[in-house]
Design an enzyme around this catalytic site. Structure first.
Site, PDB file in Angstrom:
ATOM      1  N   CYS A  43       0.631  -1.283   0.122  1.00 36.41           N
ATOM      2  CA  CYS A  43      -0.341   0.193   0.374  1.00 36.41           C
ATOM      3  C   CYS A  43       1.147   1.082   0.016  1.00 36.41           C
ATOM      4  CB  CYS A  43      -1.252   0.033   1.494  1.00 36.41           C
ATOM      5  SG  CYS A  43      -1.625   1.840   1.465  1.00 36.41           S
ATOM      6  N   CYS A  46       0.109   3.832   2.334  1.00 37.81           N
ATOM      7  CA  CYS A  46       0.535   3.465   4.420  1.00 37.81           C
ATOM      8  C   CYS A  46       1.572   3.727   4.124  1.00 37.81           C
ATOM      9  CB  CYS A  46       0.239   1.714   4.238  1.00 37.81           C
ATOM     10  SG  CYS A  46      -1.500   1.940   4.468  1.00 37.81           S
TER      11      CYS A  46
END
Length: 97
Positions: A43, A46
């Site tokens: 991600c 993230c």
């Protein structure tokens, strides 16, 4: 003294998994807030958000915990909490979201 500072700056940032979730998130949240960062290694957002969260909680060891949960390795927790996209951040307090 220097080692004590190093330990205390990271003592409120923990990795949580399915076995430790109840004790390290739910139970601790009965005493102080636990911010939970749901993330995955692939991600990209993230990778930006997690370091910001880690920096934000440093210095607040007595006040709160940052718990990080890799949803790829802990799919049951993600499913139970209906995590549909990441990054997702929840705060648990008094045993509840």
């Amino acid at each position: 003294m220097e080692n004590d500072n190093l330990i205390s700056t990271t003592s409120n940032i923990i990795n949580v998994n399915e076995e430790t979730f109840m004790g390290e998130v739910i139970e601790i949240s009965k005493k102080k807030p636990v911010i939970v960062d749901f993330w995955a290694p692939w991600c990209e957002p993230c990778k930006t958000l997690t370091p910001l969260l880690e920096n934000a909680v440093k210095g607040f060891e007595k006040e709160l915990i940052l718990a990080k949960i890799d949803i790829d390795k802990n799919q049951n927790i993600a499913a139970q909490l209906r995590i549909q996209s990441i990054p997702t951040i929840y705060t648990f307090f008094e045993g509840k979201v």
